[in-house]
Write an enzyme that holds these catalytic residues in place. Structure first.
Site, PDB file in Angstrom:
ATOM      1  NE  ARG A   4       4.250   5.708  -4.378  1.00  0.00           N
ATOM      2  CZ  ARG A   4       5.230   5.174  -5.125  1.00  0.00           C
ATOM      3  NH1 ARG A   4       6.496   5.292  -4.778  1.00  0.00           N
ATOM      4  NH2 ARG A   4       4.951   4.530  -6.228  1.00  0.00           N
ATOM      5  CG  ASP A  48       9.776   3.885  -6.545  1.00  0.00           C
ATOM      6  OD1 ASP A  48       8.546   4.041  -6.564  1.00  0.00           O
ATOM      7  OD2 ASP A  48      10.324   2.780  -6.409  1.00  0.00           O
TER       8      ASP A  48
HETATM    9  P1  FAD Z   1       6.036   4.064  10.007  1.00  0.00           P
HETATM   10  O1  FAD Z   1       6.256   5.483  10.401  1.00  0.00           O
HETATM   11  O2  FAD Z   1       7.208   3.197   9.737  1.00  0.00           O
HETATM   12  O3  FAD Z   1       5.156   3.365  11.120  1.00  0.00           O
HETATM   13  C1  FAD Z   1       3.974   3.996  11.646  1.00  0.00           C
HETATM   14  C2  FAD Z   1       2.950   2.944  12.024  1.00  0.00           C
HETATM   15  O4  FAD Z   1       2.506   2.247  10.827  1.00  0.00           O
HETATM   16  C3  FAD Z   1       3.473   1.856  12.934  1.00  0.00           C
HETATM   17  O5  FAD Z   1       3.451   2.259  14.280  1.00  0.00           O
HETATM   18  C4  FAD Z   1       2.496   0.727  12.639  1.00  0.00           C
HETATM   19  O6  FAD Z   1       1.272   0.956  13.277  1.00  0.00           O
HETATM   20  C5  FAD Z   1       2.278   0.862  11.132  1.00  0.00           C
HETATM   21  N1  FAD Z   1       3.272   0.048  10.402  1.00  0.00           N
HETATM   22  C6  FAD Z   1       4.347   0.486   9.738  1.00  0.00           C
HETATM   23  N2  FAD Z   1       5.023  -0.534   9.184  1.00  0.00           N
HETATM   24  C7  FAD Z   1       4.365  -1.658   9.522  1.00  0.00           C
HETATM   25  C8  FAD Z   1       4.572  -3.041   9.269  1.00  0.00           C
HETATM   26  N3  FAD Z   1       5.628  -3.475   8.581  1.00  0.00           N
HETATM   27  N4  FAD Z   1       3.694  -3.925   9.768  1.00  0.00           N
HETATM   28  C9  FAD Z   1       2.621  -3.497  10.506  1.00  0.00           C
HETATM   29  N5  FAD Z   1       2.375  -2.200  10.772  1.00  0.00           N
HETATM   30  C10 FAD Z   1       3.233  -1.294  10.295  1.00  0.00           C
HETATM   31  N6  FAD Z   1      10.149   5.887   0.443  1.00  0.00           N
HETATM   32  C11 FAD Z   1      10.948   6.651  -0.332  1.00  0.00           C
HETATM   33  O7  FAD Z   1      11.853   7.312   0.174  1.00  0.00           O
HETATM   34  N7  FAD Z   1      10.760   6.680  -1.699  1.00  0.00           N
HETATM   35  C12 FAD Z   1       9.754   6.004  -2.323  1.00  0.00           C
HETATM   36  O8  FAD Z   1       9.613   6.072  -3.549  1.00  0.00           O
HETATM   37  C13 FAD Z   1       8.876   5.234  -1.510  1.00  0.00           C
HETATM   38  N8  FAD Z   1       7.834   4.572  -2.050  1.00  0.00           N
HETATM   39  C14 FAD Z   1       6.958   3.918  -1.230  1.00  0.00           C
HETATM   40  C15 FAD Z   1       5.808   3.339  -1.782  1.00  0.00           C
HETATM   41  C16 FAD Z   1       4.862   2.769  -0.958  1.00  0.00           C
HETATM   42  C17 FAD Z   1       3.615   2.161  -1.562  1.00  0.00           C
HETATM   43  C18 FAD Z   1       5.061   2.764   0.461  1.00  0.00           C
HETATM   44  C19 FAD Z   1       4.034   2.160   1.380  1.00  0.00           C
HETATM   45  C20 FAD Z   1       6.204   3.303   1.003  1.00  0.00           C
HETATM   46  C21 FAD Z   1       7.163   3.878   0.181  1.00  0.00           C
HETATM   47  N9  FAD Z   1       8.320   4.439   0.716  1.00  0.00           N
HETATM   48  C22 FAD Z   1       9.136   5.186  -0.104  1.00  0.00           C
HETATM   49  C23 FAD Z   1       8.727   4.169   2.119  1.00  0.00           C
HETATM   50  C24 FAD Z   1       8.295   5.263   3.098  1.00  0.00           C
HETATM   51  O9  FAD Z   1       9.070   6.412   2.889  1.00  0.00           O
HETATM   52  C25 FAD Z   1       8.470   4.801   4.565  1.00  0.00           C
HETATM   53  O10 FAD Z   1       9.833   4.566   4.806  1.00  0.00           O
HETATM   54  C26 FAD Z   1       7.712   3.556   4.935  1.00  0.00           C
HETATM   55  O11 FAD Z   1       6.458   3.481   4.322  1.00  0.00           O
HETATM   56  C27 FAD Z   1       7.498   3.484   6.465  1.00  0.00           C
HETATM   57  O12 FAD Z   1       6.668   4.529   6.917  1.00  0.00           O
HETATM   58  P2  FAD Z   1       5.121   4.344   7.231  1.00  0.00           P
HETATM   59  O13 FAD Z   1       4.419   5.621   6.973  1.00  0.00           O
HETATM   60  O14 FAD Z   1       4.577   3.175   6.466  1.00  0.00           O
HETATM   61  O15 FAD Z   1       5.008   3.954   8.776  1.00  0.00           O
END
Ligand code: FAD
Length: 278
Positions: free
Chosen positions: A158, A107
């Site tokens: 990732r 991560d």
């Molecule tokens: P967002 O920009 O939050 O949302 C965009 C759209 O996605 C929303 O409008 C909606 O349509 C959909 N959406 C988002 N969340 C939801 C929900 N809860 N329910 C329904 N629809 C939703 N961050 C790090 O800094 N370090 C890491 O190591 C790290 N590892 C990760 C590993 C995985 C598998 C994932 C999925 C995320 C990880 N993250 C990590 C978190 C990442 O940086 C984001 O903060 C987080 O994923 C939110 O961004 P997003 O792209 O999902 O969507």
């Protein structure tokens, strides 16, 4: 005991419940990335304990034949103690992964850890010739250079938007700008990478863009989402693409659960309904 409402986001408190969750996901063609909850240990004993827990988990997983790997936070295995502690513990985990041919993710935490994380990753993944991946955060301005640098390094990247509140001097602060650069990075990766792209996002716009780019360039990719988030979409996408669910487990579930609940109004409503029994 973990309450039923937290079970939506956390695969139980023990390795046994985590492996049971993997089995249920695999039955739906979803692969799993297991993460033992824990971070920012100043105490080397805690860091060493979690590194051992990961090594044992990998051995247990190897005996089951389940489709799962692990993702480790550097500060969970010693980075806050010293870079040397982190690397020693990471080496111990990777040694077990090597024996069983298993995949290990790192991560990415806040920007003060980026160099140490990427330096260790590059050294280990190069020595191993793959079998590992690291997370890069689109909100950090340095990430364009990092993505270019890792084009010729084995392993997977990732791409996420970034979960940490970083200073404006080094990070894009507006959601729109982060979305813009996320798409630009996807385009670069699908054009320049030979594969090993992991779209770590729940965003339908980014996932659709990755699918379009895959159709144009044919580059292999996978989709990664968190346990408890868009699970219907995970199942649907898994019919066409490799989908990995990032599933945390362990005794330190409370603050993780709180973060998941607070990030969306729908989740707050879900928690309130669950508590009121409606
Ligand atoms: P967002 O920009 O939050 O949302 C965009 C759209 O996605 C929303 O409008 C909606 O349509 C959909 N959406 C988002 N969340 C939801 C929900 N809860 N329910 C329904 N629809 C939703 N961050 C790090 O800094 N370090 C890491 O190591 C790290 N590892 C990760 C590993 C995985 C598998 C994932 C999925 C995320 C990880 N993250 C990590 C978190 C990442 O940086 C984001 O903060 C987080 O994923 C939110 O961004 P997003 O792209 O999902 O969507």
């Amino acid at each position: 005991m973990i309450p039923p409402i937290a079970r939506r986001f956390v695969a139980g408190e023990t390795p046994a419940t985590a492996l049971e969750h993997v089995r249920e996901c695999n039955d739906r063609d979803i692969r799993v990335i297991l993460n033992l909850l824990g971070e920012h240990y100043d105490d080397p004993t805690e860091a060493d304990d979690d590194a051992r827990a990961y090594a044992t988990l990998l051995s247990d997983l190897a005996d089951t034949g389940l489709n799962a790997c692990i993702s480790v936070k550097p500060s969970q295995i010693g980075l806050d103690v010293s870079e040397a502690r982190f690397r020693d513990n990471f080496r111990a985990i990777v040694d077990v992964a090597d024996e069983n041919d298993q995949f290990v993710w790192l991560d990415m935490e806040d920007h003060t850890t980026t160099d140490a994380t990427l330096d260790a990753y590059e050294e280990f993944v190069t020595a191993r010739g793959g079998g590992m991946g690291v997370c890069l955060q689109a909100n950090l301005k340095r990430t364009r250079d990092d993505i270019e640098q890792f084009a010729d390094v084995p392993g997977k990247i990732r791409l996420v938007k970034g979960a940490y509140n970083e200073p404006p001097a080094i990070a894009y602060k507006s959601k729109e700008r982060v979305n813009e650069v996320y798409e630009e990075y996807l385009e670069y990766m699908f054009e320049q990478y030979d594969g090993g792209i992991a779209v770590g996002s729940h965003d339908p716009v980014m996932i659709d863009r990755a699918r379009e780019l895959h159709d144009v360039h044919g580059t292999a990719f996978e989709i990664q989402m968190l346990m408890g988030v868009r699970e219907d979409a995970q199942e649907e996408l898994a019919r066409e693409y490799p989908v990995y669910q990032y599933a945390p487990y362990g005794g330190k579930w409370l603050s993780y659960f709180y973060r998941r609940i607070m990030e969306r109004k729908e989740n707050v409503r879900f928690a309130v309904r669950a508590v009121l029994g409606r």
